[in-house]
Enzyme design. Structure first.
Site, PDB file in Angstrom:
ATOM      1  N   TYR A  95       0.790  -1.230   0.000  1.00  0.00           N
ATOM      2  CA  TYR A  95       0.000   0.000   0.000  1.00  0.00           C
ATOM      3  C   TYR A  95       0.827   1.287   0.000  1.00  0.00           C
ATOM      4  CZ  TYR A  95      -3.847  -3.160   0.932  1.00  0.00           C
ATOM      5  OH  TYR A  95      -4.760  -4.177   0.832  1.00  0.00           O
ATOM      6  N   PRO A 108     -11.180  -0.841  -2.222  1.00  0.00           N
ATOM      7  CA  PRO A 108     -12.347  -1.647  -2.579  1.00  0.00           C
ATOM      8  C   PRO A 108     -13.628  -0.995  -2.071  1.00  0.00           C
ATOM      9  CG  PRO A 108     -11.293  -2.571  -0.648  1.00  0.00           C
ATOM     10  CD  PRO A 108     -10.469  -1.376  -1.058  1.00  0.00           C
ATOM     11  N   HIS A 334      -7.749   0.732   2.115  1.00  0.00           N
ATOM     12  CA  HIS A 334      -7.496  -0.668   2.462  1.00  0.00           C
ATOM     13  C   HIS A 334      -6.302  -0.894   3.388  1.00  0.00           C
ATOM     14  CE1 HIS A 334      -8.293  -4.792   2.090  1.00  0.00           C
ATOM     15  NE2 HIS A 334      -8.273  -4.949   0.791  1.00  0.00           N
ATOM     16  N   SER A 550     -10.247 -12.731  -4.764  1.00  0.00           N
ATOM     17  CA  SER A 550     -10.521 -12.802  -3.331  1.00  0.00           C
ATOM     18  C   SER A 550     -11.942 -13.288  -3.114  1.00  0.00           C
ATOM     19  CB  SER A 550     -10.340 -11.431  -2.671  1.00  0.00           C
ATOM     20  OG  SER A 550     -10.493 -11.526  -1.271  1.00  0.00           O
ATOM     21  N   GLN A 551     -12.091 -14.224  -2.196  1.00  0.00           N
ATOM     22  CA  GLN A 551     -13.420 -14.631  -1.754  1.00  0.00           C
ATOM     23  C   GLN A 551     -13.838 -13.706  -0.613  1.00  0.00           C
ATOM     24  OE1 GLN A 551     -15.743 -18.608  -0.207  1.00  0.00           O
ATOM     25  NE2 GLN A 551     -13.712 -18.269   0.601  1.00  0.00           N
TER      26      GLN A 551
END
EC number: 2.3.1.6
Length: 640
Positions: A95, A108, A334, A550-551
């Site tokens: 990041y 996100p 994030h 990503s789940q």
């Protein structure tokens, strides 16, 4: 990403103060194990000649008495001295060193179910209820009353580090010229009146949520929000859309912020924004289109400066968006916390709101509340230039994003579990099959895996583009070979088992990405020149995640989405439900090779073929209900 559950009834529910949890430190994997796994992960993804060269480089790096062993010793020393040997390196690499703009590239969004507001008052009631839920949740955090999370899925039942929750409302990402800083409010004494920043018509207002040591009720909050809307509608008082600056590249925003800080009024205003609990963005209507896809775009980038793109302050960890057209959700900076923490918090808020919404909130009139304050931000000619540049660049981001929400409803995780498969592993293999069908190759793939079983753990990477997955997808697409279904099924099971094994490696701290990152960063201090290991094209390629997945499962009606992480990449966030799977697929229009609609269609076709393969060996009573010959893709009215 492992699914979380609250502590089982048979186990005592402890307060979630992360300092009190007796969690182990993140282990350091054996050097030779990591190097062997690295080569295994990359051999089938690069040309043979390139792999042989990389193999020799890795052998030299890992030789007895060589650089690898020296760096490994330094890393073991670091493990002894720190709570988590990778956290600082990972945060900077993932990041804070990234210079790209936050919208789409980093931040996100979680999109709530569409709301049906009859008028502005309905919108403000929803916002007041949401703020009330935030304050209730913050009270749980402040009193350390939040129950501890426990892992579910692979290796379930272990307590998880809760430190990230305490950053939800106390963090701010400060832009820097070469590196950002994650700032946390650490004061244990009560600060000045706690406040939320409300963005409305690209203006920013201070909404005190505690007045005279009393927390405002929902009715009070509704009253104050109505005042803000009235103040924002006064065009004579309108200020330039300074929030646009936060949507720019990080170095550009750092430069613009330096200019703003020359003025004392601006310093005070920025201080109020940086120390707020969260932002609440009262958006105007978007494009008029209210599909899942279009509502997600409003959260990801606001539609640009002509719509709601300037009604944001992207540095703040949580921005709750409440749109007049019913588009609602949260935009997340994030760096302080992972997606699953955001989802847990958001689900708590929505449950609070479902309970609260049973009663109609009216304006309280017991006492006259002081009016919210408009933040004054003075705009010099230099800042005007920065604003024009930021607006243009945000518009480019908006135009470049190729994004679709695709709901696959032929079946969901219920059917997958009946096959005795992990839904996550099954979907990951389907993503590999979809990619191979489109491009006749596999690519380095990122799937986030929580390492919160360890002190201050964040995530590592499940590299799901395995050799076993390649063998399966080749068998499924080689129509000349005519391999029997039973053999294909065996290859599917082998691919699923390989994914499971790598998942367990990752969540137990034995994956390769964090380990190699730490060795690379230690080499910066130890070596005059970067080691050839970390300059090798195979290593560089291994970190260009063309498929970023990503789940993010939810128990309520909402979904998460994000953008690609490389110019020629796809983002694929998925939410498995009992009878459906929601995919958020992203790519960039600037890459002629990618298409989000085509990728979504390929995912649907792959899931149907994998279902049919599983059904070929089942007794009739365990087959999925009402088999469908094909998955209808987004171009066939499946786009949400």
């Amino acid at each position: 990403m492992p699914i979380l559950e609250k502590a089982p009834q048979k186990m005592p529910v402890k307060a979630s103060s992360w300092e009190e949890l007796d969690l182990p430190k993140l282990p350091v994997p054996p050097l030779q194990q990591t190097l062997a796994t690295y080569l295994q992960c990359m051999q089938h993804l690069v040309p043979e000649e390139q792999f042989r060269k990389s193999q020799a480089i890795v052998k030299r790096f890992g030789a007895p008495g060589g650089l690898g062993e020296t760096l490994q010793e330094k890393l073991l020393e670091r493990q002894e001295k720190t709570a988590n040997w990778v956290s600082e390196y990972w945060l900077n690499d993932m990041y804070l060193n990234n210079r790209l703009a936050l919208p789409v590239n980093s931040s996100p969004a979680v999109i709530f179910a569409r709301q049906h507001f009859q008028d502005t008052n309905d919108q403000l009631r929803f916002a007041a209820c949401l703020i009330s839920g935030v304050l209730s949740y913050k009270t749980l955090l402040d009193s350390h009353s939040l129950p501890t999370d426990w892992a579910k899925g692979q290796l379930s039942g272990q307590p998880l580090c809760m430190k990230q929750y305490y950053r939800l409302f106390s963090s701010y990402r400060l832009p820097g010229h070469t590196q950002d800083t994650l700032v946390a409010q650490k004061s244990s004494i009560m600060p000045e009146p706690e406040h939320v920043i409300v963005a409305c018509c690209n203006q920013f207002f201070v909404l005190d949520v505690v007045i005279n040591f009393r927390r405002l009720s929902e009715g009070d909050l509704f009253t104050q929000l109505r005042k803000i809307v009235k103040m924002a509608s006064n065009e004579d008082e309108r200020l330039p859309p300074i929030g646009l600056l936060t949507s720019d590249g990080r170095s550009e925003w750092a430069k613009a912020r330096t200019v703003l800080l020359k003025d004392s009024t601006n310093r005070d205003s920025l201080d109020m924004i940086e120390r707020c609990i969260c932002l609440v963005c009262l958006d105007g209507p978007g494009t008029g289109e209210l599909s899942d896809t279009h509502r997600a775009l409003q959260l990801l980038h606001g539609g640009g400066c002509s719509l709601n793109g300037a009604n944001r302050w992207y540095d703040k960890s949580l921005q709750f968006v409440v749109g007049r057209d019913g588009t609602c959700g949260v935009v997340c900076e994030h760096s302080p916390f992972d997606g699953i923490v955001l989802v847990q918090c958001t689900e708590h808020l929505l449950k609070h709101m479902m309970t609260s919404n049973k009663k109609l909130v009216r304006a309280d009139s017991v006492s006259e509340l002081p009016a919210p304050r408009r933040l004054r931000l003075k705009c010099s000619p230099e800042t005007q230039g920065h604003l024009a540049s930021s607006a243009e660049k945000l518009q480019r981001i908006v135009k470049n994003l190729d994004f679709i929400v695709y709901k696959f409803d032929n079946y969901g995780k219920t059917f997958i579990k009946k096959q005795k498969y992990s839904p996550d592993g099954f979907i990951q293999v389907a993503l590999q099959l979809a990619y191979y069908r489109l491009y006749q190759r596999l690519v380095p793939t990122y799937e986030s895996a929580s390492i919160r079983r360890f002190q201050e753990g964040r995530v590592d990477n499940i590299r799901s583009a395995t050799p076993e997955a390649l063998a399966f997808v080749q068998a499924m697409t080689d129509h000349k070979a005519a391999m029997p279904a039973s053999e294909k099924l065996q290859l599917l099971q082998t691919a699923m088992q390989a994914h499971k094994q790598y998942t367990v490696m990752a969540i137990t701290g034995m994956a390769i990405d964090n380990h190699l990152l730490a060795l690379r960063e230690l080499a910066r201090d130890l070596c005059k020149e970067p080691p050839e290991m970390f300059m090798d094209e195979t290593y560089l390629m291994s970190n260009r995640f063309v498929l970023s997945t990503s789940q993010v499962p939810t128990t309520m009606e909402m979904f998460c989405c994000y953008g690609p992480v490389v110019p020629n990449g796809n983002g694929a966030c998925y939410n498995p439900q009992p009878e459906a799977i929601t995919f958020c697929i992203s790519s960039f229009h600037s890459c002629k090779e990618t298409s989000s609609v085509e990728f979504a269609e390929a995912v649907g076709a792959s899931l149907v073929d994998m279902r049919d393969l599983c059904s070929s060996r089942q007794p009739a009573d365990s087959k999925p209900p009402a088999p469908k010959e094909k998955a209808r893709g987004p171009s066939q009215a499946k786009q949400s």
